[in-house]
Write a protein that holds these residues in place. Sequence first.
Motif, PDB file in Angstrom:
ATOM      1  N   VAL A   1      44.014 152.565  51.624  1.00 54.92           N
ATOM      2  CA  VAL A   1      42.861 151.895  52.317  1.00 54.92           C
ATOM      3  C   VAL A   1      43.198 150.708  53.065  1.00 54.92           C
ATOM      4  CG1 VAL A   1      40.896 150.414  51.891  1.00 54.92           C
ATOM      5  CG2 VAL A   1      41.320 152.374  50.395  1.00 54.92           C
ATOM      6  N   LYS A   2      44.229 149.872  52.997  1.00 56.82           N
ATOM      7  CA  LYS A   2      44.999 149.067  53.777  1.00 56.82           C
ATOM      8  C   LYS A   2      45.481 149.892  54.804  1.00 56.82           C
ATOM      9  CE  LYS A   2      48.739 145.646  54.120  1.00 56.82           C
ATOM     10  NZ  LYS A   2      49.726 144.983  53.277  1.00 56.82           N
TER      11      LYS A   2
ATOM     12  N   GLU B   1      42.313 150.871  57.096  1.00 57.26           N
ATOM     13  CA  GLU B   1      41.503 149.711  57.627  1.00 57.26           C
ATOM     14  C   GLU B   1      42.198 149.038  58.826  1.00 57.26           C
ATOM     15  OE1 GLU B   1      39.839 147.192  54.594  1.00 57.26           O
ATOM     16  OE2 GLU B   1      38.352 148.587  54.225  1.00 57.26           O
ATOM     17  N   SER B   2      43.469 149.333  58.969  1.00 64.01           N
ATOM     18  CA  SER B   2      44.281 148.914  59.974  1.00 64.01           C
ATOM     19  C   SER B   2      44.134 149.419  61.372  1.00 64.01           C
ATOM     20  CB  SER B   2      45.897 148.683  59.728  1.00 64.01           C
ATOM     21  OG  SER B   2      46.364 150.030  59.760  1.00 64.01           O
TER      22      SER B   2
ATOM     23  N   ASP C   1      34.463 150.002  56.725  1.00 61.07           N
ATOM     24  CA  ASP C   1      34.696 149.217  55.449  1.00 61.07           C
ATOM     25  C   ASP C   1      35.140 150.344  54.653  1.00 61.07           C
ATOM     26  OD1 ASP C   1      34.959 147.801  53.258  1.00 61.07           O
ATOM     27  OD2 ASP C   1      33.464 146.395  53.514  1.00 61.07           O
ATOM     28  N   ILE C   2      36.198 150.752  54.571  1.00 60.92           N
ATOM     29  CA  ILE C   2      36.727 151.938  53.768  1.00 60.92           C
ATOM     30  C   ILE C   2      36.674 151.552  52.119  1.00 60.92           C
ATOM     31  CG2 ILE C   2      38.397 153.550  53.473  1.00 60.92           C
ATOM     32  CD1 ILE C   2      37.110 153.772  56.116  1.00 60.92           C
TER      33      ILE C   2
ATOM     34  N   SER D   1      33.537 156.501  61.299  1.00 63.55           N
ATOM     35  CA  SER D   1      34.220 155.394  61.671  1.00 63.55           C
ATOM     36  C   SER D   1      35.105 155.672  63.164  1.00 63.55           C
ATOM     37  CB  SER D   1      35.310 155.074  60.920  1.00 63.55           C
ATOM     38  OG  SER D   1      35.448 153.615  60.818  1.00 63.55           O
TER      39      SER D   1
ATOM     40  N   GLY E   1      31.915 147.894  59.856  1.00 63.33           N
ATOM     41  CA  GLY E   1      31.555 147.185  58.527  1.00 63.33           C
ATOM     42  C   GLY E   1      31.345 145.850  58.619  1.00 63.33           C
TER      43      GLY E   1
ATOM     44  N   ARG F   1      33.989 143.586  57.872  1.00 61.98           N
ATOM     45  CA  ARG F   1      34.986 143.799  58.676  1.00 61.98           C
ATOM     46  C   ARG F   1      34.787 142.649  59.911  1.00 61.98           C
ATOM     47  NH1 ARG F   1      38.291 148.151  58.447  1.00 61.98           N
ATOM     48  NH2 ARG F   1      39.764 146.697  59.534  1.00 61.98           N
TER      49      ARG F   1
ATOM     50  N   PHE G   1      40.202 144.327  62.624  1.00 62.10           N
ATOM     51  CA  PHE G   1      40.490 145.614  63.093  1.00 62.10           C
ATOM     52  C   PHE G   1      40.883 145.648  64.503  1.00 62.10           C
ATOM     53  CE2 PHE G   1      35.813 144.672  63.566  1.00 62.10           C
ATOM     54  CZ  PHE G   1      35.704 144.974  64.694  1.00 62.10           C
TER      55      PHE G   1
END
Length: 405
Positions: free
Chosen positions: A97-98, A101-102, A107-108, A119, A295, A298, A304
């Motif tokens: 997930v990290k 999301e990078s 918002d995963i 997304s 998100g 986010r 992001f």
Amino acid sequence: MLRAGGRAALRVGPRGREPGSGGRRRCCSSGPDGLKQTPLHAFHRQQGGRMVNFAGWSMPVHYALSHLESHLHTRQHCSLFDVSHMLQTKVFGRDRVKFMESLVVGDIAELKPDQGTLSLFTNEEGGILDDLIVTSTSEQHLYVVSNAGCREKDWALMQGQAEELRAAGGDVHLEVSENALLALQGPSAVQVLQTGVSDDLAKLPFMSSAVMGVFGVPGCRVTRCGYTGEDGVEISVPIGRVLELVELLLRDPQVQLAGLAARDSLRLEAGLCLYGNDIDETTTPVEAALVWTLGKRRRVAMDFPGAPVIVPQIKGKVKRKRVGLISTGPPIRPHMPILSPEGRPIGEVTSGCPSPCLKKNVGMGYVEGEQSRVGMVLAVEVRKKSCPALVTRMPFVPTRYHTLK
């Protein structure tokens, strides 16, 4: 991880090869013309598919039915599309997930098991690198589907970021799926599919996913989504059984094969973007009217790629904005100038075609921010003539996504 029907994925570690670089893959091959071919290529030709070059792939643009007939059949019944050219990636590891999301704006972390979201990959300037669907599976991996035209670029982006995360002690690795991918789209799609599965599809809402047997083919991932605006599914199916599944689906008279032409006009009626036409690295999510993909967490964290550019645009003003247009007269096409009421050039059409359902011309394009208000009467320059065009809300044709009551 489920590996039904043989070896379902090609594991790619730190020294993996990106798609198309010569690594051994069975999900596609190349013809004498150098174009990549899906596992159904020979079948398409046998069925009379007119094959064209699409993003380096030999793909059917239509079959025996005309473009118009195929489009309307999808809206009234259901059609089957081969979308095996799209990149299917699985992301494993405790930091998956990290990792994702990078790279994306969504918002995963908030996704429930087997829930997905549309997304965007973005760059540091706020531009859109690609649009993609990310699903958080109950099998402890992320399932990512991204565009064929960005296949190599997306893979290089993900692989590079994974290597960087691993170098910092992170746990993430990628697999390129060797499955084929089918899209069954239209109001009767789920009715057709339900006869071949034991799961209750009424409990599978839009943008959710489950692994199940489909007409006796085990290990298929069925996702309630598609790019037509209709209810329907995408089915990731083991490559060795895809032809069998296609032939079983086509036994139902409601199902017809459809190609790229219908897919393009269907997505345009639904107000959906085509990467490379309506969005690209020069457009931000705010300019593209895709703020809903950002998100909320986010936005606040601004963590992001491109957030310092994108987030201030949400409450500020943008110089240009994507709008929907409806016109009569000659069809509007990409790259035609959009004019203000006074005749001044204020933007350009990015997608356009006659709408088979509305019997009017529909299109989308970018105009100056102050000229983007719904209800404004602008014009499109068609063959040096000014044709009135009304700024209109999208979708042009109401969507019929399945949600739980």
